[in-house]
Design a protein around this motif. Structure first.
Motif, PDB file in Angstrom:
ATOM      1  N   VAL A  20      32.310  35.324  33.986  1.00  0.00           N
ATOM      2  CA  VAL A  20      31.411  35.191  35.133  1.00  0.00           C
ATOM      3  C   VAL A  20      30.051  34.676  34.685  1.00  0.00           C
ATOM      4  O   VAL A  20      29.461  33.786  35.309  1.00  0.00           O
ATOM      5  CB  VAL A  20      31.252  36.554  35.853  1.00  0.00           C
ATOM      6  N   LEU A  21      29.545  35.223  33.592  1.00  0.00           N
ATOM      7  CA  LEU A  21      28.239  34.807  33.099  1.00  0.00           C
ATOM      8  C   LEU A  21      28.280  33.364  32.593  1.00  0.00           C
ATOM      9  O   LEU A  21      27.316  32.608  32.777  1.00  0.00           O
ATOM     10  CB  LEU A  21      27.782  35.753  31.990  1.00  0.00           C
ATOM     11  N   SER A  24      27.987  31.161  35.370  1.00  0.00           N
ATOM     12  CA  SER A  24      26.640  31.225  35.940  1.00  0.00           C
ATOM     13  C   SER A  24      25.605  30.509  35.086  1.00  0.00           C
ATOM     14  O   SER A  24      24.404  30.581  35.378  1.00  0.00           O
ATOM     15  CB  SER A  24      26.229  32.697  36.143  1.00  0.00           C
ATOM     16  N   GLY A  25      26.048  29.854  34.025  1.00  0.00           N
ATOM     17  CA  GLY A  25      25.141  29.060  33.211  1.00  0.00           C
ATOM     18  C   GLY A  25      24.674  29.717  31.931  1.00  0.00           C
ATOM     19  O   GLY A  25      23.793  29.179  31.256  1.00  0.00           O
ATOM     20  N   PHE A  26      25.251  30.860  31.574  1.00  0.00           N
ATOM     21  CA  PHE A  26      24.883  31.514  30.326  1.00  0.00           C
ATOM     22  C   PHE A  26      25.652  30.906  29.157  1.00  0.00           C
ATOM     23  O   PHE A  26      26.822  30.525  29.289  1.00  0.00           O
ATOM     24  CB  PHE A  26      25.194  33.014  30.390  1.00  0.00           C
ATOM     25  N   TYR A  27      24.981  30.843  28.000  1.00  0.00           N
ATOM     26  CA  TYR A  27      25.668  30.493  26.757  1.00  0.00           C
ATOM     27  C   TYR A  27      26.310  31.773  26.234  1.00  0.00           C
ATOM     28  O   TYR A  27      25.610  32.754  25.955  1.00  0.00           O
ATOM     29  CB  TYR A  27      24.686  29.930  25.738  1.00  0.00           C
ATOM     30  N   ASN A 142      38.072  40.482  41.417  1.00  0.00           N
ATOM     31  CA  ASN A 142      37.087  39.842  42.290  1.00  0.00           C
ATOM     32  C   ASN A 142      35.886  40.743  42.545  1.00  0.00           C
ATOM     33  O   ASN A 142      34.741  40.284  42.587  1.00  0.00           O
ATOM     34  CB  ASN A 142      37.743  39.448  43.613  1.00  0.00           C
ATOM     35  N   SER A 143      36.136  42.045  42.739  1.00  0.00           N
ATOM     36  CA  SER A 143      35.032  42.979  42.959  1.00  0.00           C
ATOM     37  C   SER A 143      34.143  43.054  41.730  1.00  0.00           C
ATOM     38  O   SER A 143      32.914  43.071  41.840  1.00  0.00           O
ATOM     39  CB  SER A 143      35.574  44.370  43.306  1.00  0.00           C
ATOM     40  N   LEU A 144      34.755  43.101  40.544  1.00  0.00           N
ATOM     41  CA  LEU A 144      33.969  43.155  39.315  1.00  0.00           C
ATOM     42  C   LEU A 144      33.125  41.899  39.163  1.00  0.00           C
ATOM     43  O   LEU A 144      31.951  41.974  38.762  1.00  0.00           O
ATOM     44  CB  LEU A 144      34.888  43.324  38.105  1.00  0.00           C
ATOM     45  N   ARG A 145      33.681  40.746  39.483  1.00  0.00           N
ATOM     46  CA  ARG A 145      32.909  39.498  39.402  1.00  0.00           C
ATOM     47  C   ARG A 145      31.685  39.568  40.318  1.00  0.00           C
ATOM     48  O   ARG A 145      30.585  39.155  39.924  1.00  0.00           O
ATOM     49  CB  ARG A 145      33.792  38.312  39.796  1.00  0.00           C
ATOM     50  N   THR A 146      31.856  40.109  41.519  1.00  0.00           N
ATOM     51  CA  THR A 146      30.736  40.234  42.458  1.00  0.00           C
ATOM     52  C   THR A 146      29.676  41.163  41.907  1.00  0.00           C
ATOM     53  O   THR A 146      28.473  40.874  41.991  1.00  0.00           O
ATOM     54  CB  THR A 146      31.242  40.743  43.813  1.00  0.00           C
TER      55      THR A 146
END
Length: 279
Positions: A20-21, A24-27, A142-146
């Motif tokens: 997920v990170l 979201s643009g994290f390295y 999906n809940s964990l991703r949120t």
């Protein structure tokens, strides 16, 4: 540079969090030995990376015991570092390992899977208290991703109040700082018209608000949190999780979590809500 450190029990969802990170643009760096944390953050800072997510867990071996001191050292140097710790109930982890047929990192010819999980839990206990804990036992992917996205999105310089509803028949959340039991209050479940609804529906809210004991308990919990919140802010806490439990986690606990979240948001507090059983 913003650094999110992911740790926790094997099988608790660390790979999902890291993915997920990354989206979201994290390295992202997975399975980094704990001792290398200062080196990699310094290197990535010089390379121009401003958002980094690093997974450090029991696979680091004996070095994992050094992680609390390393985190403290990096924070003292001014690094914006937050720890996200994922955990789950032992039976849930056993089921996940059975389904995926993965090997536990501590497994050998002498230890059962449950023994490996308990040893890992003991080794990581000093780390779990350093960050925001999420119990993934009853969460789907999906809940964990949120929840991970919510964790990243809030202002890191302020304490975030998290109100979580749950059902006692499914177990108490492992990540709760405070647990309030609202099972003594009138239960909408026994009304055939309200049973299919949940605590976010107006009809359920009206049913509960008509009872004086509901109004009193809601006020008592609100005053308790208001009275003690400044102490947690002074203690430099980033997250405070308040869990509200009823029998099934559908009506009373959901109503309380929603009302408390709305109240503290109107007071200017950074607050979020989760409904474990509704997910």
């Amino acid at each position: 540079m913003q650094v999110i450190l992911i740790s926790g029990l094997s099988g608790s969802g660390k790979s999902i969090a890291l993915n997920v990170l990354e989206d979201s643009g994290f390295y992202c760096v997975d399975n980094l030995p704990a001792q290398l944390l200062p080196n990699i953050t310094g290197f990535l800072d010089q390379a121009g990376h401003t958002r980094i997510a690093i997974s450090v867990d029991v696979r680091s071996g004996d070095q994992i015991s050094q992680l609390p001191d390393i985190i403290e050292h990096l924070k003292a140097q001014g690094l914006d570092l937050r720890l996200l710790f994922l955990e789950a109930k032992t039976d849930t982890l056993v089921k996940r390992f059975s389904e995926t047929r993965r090997r536990h990192p501590l497994s050998n010819d002498r230890l059962t899977l449950k023994e490996c999980i308990q040893i890992e839990r003991d080794l990581l206990e000093p780390i779990s208290a350093l960050g925001h804990r999420i119990d993934t036992s009853d969460l789907n992917a999906n809940s964990l991703r949120t929840w991970i996205k919510d964790f990243v999105g809030f202002d890191r310089s302020r304490l975030t109040l998290l109100f979580q509803s749950f059902g006692f028949k499914h177990g108490i959340p492992l990540d709760a700082d405070f647990v309030f039991d609202v099972r003594c209050l009138p239960n909408p479940h026994y009304d055939p018209l309200l049973r299919p609804l949940n605590g976010k529906d107006a009809a359920v809210a009206a049913f509960l608000e008509s009872d004086a004991s509901v109004r009193k308990m809601l006020g008592d919990i609100r005053h308790f949190v208001e009275d003690w919140l400044p102490c947690f802010i002074r203690d430099n806490r980033n997250y405070l999780t308040v869990a509200l439990g009823c029998t099934g986690g559908q009506h009373r606990s959901v109503y309380f979590a929603e009302k408390l979240t709305a109240h503290f948001r109107t007071e200017g507090q950074q607050a979020m809500v989760r409904h474990r059983e509704l997910s």
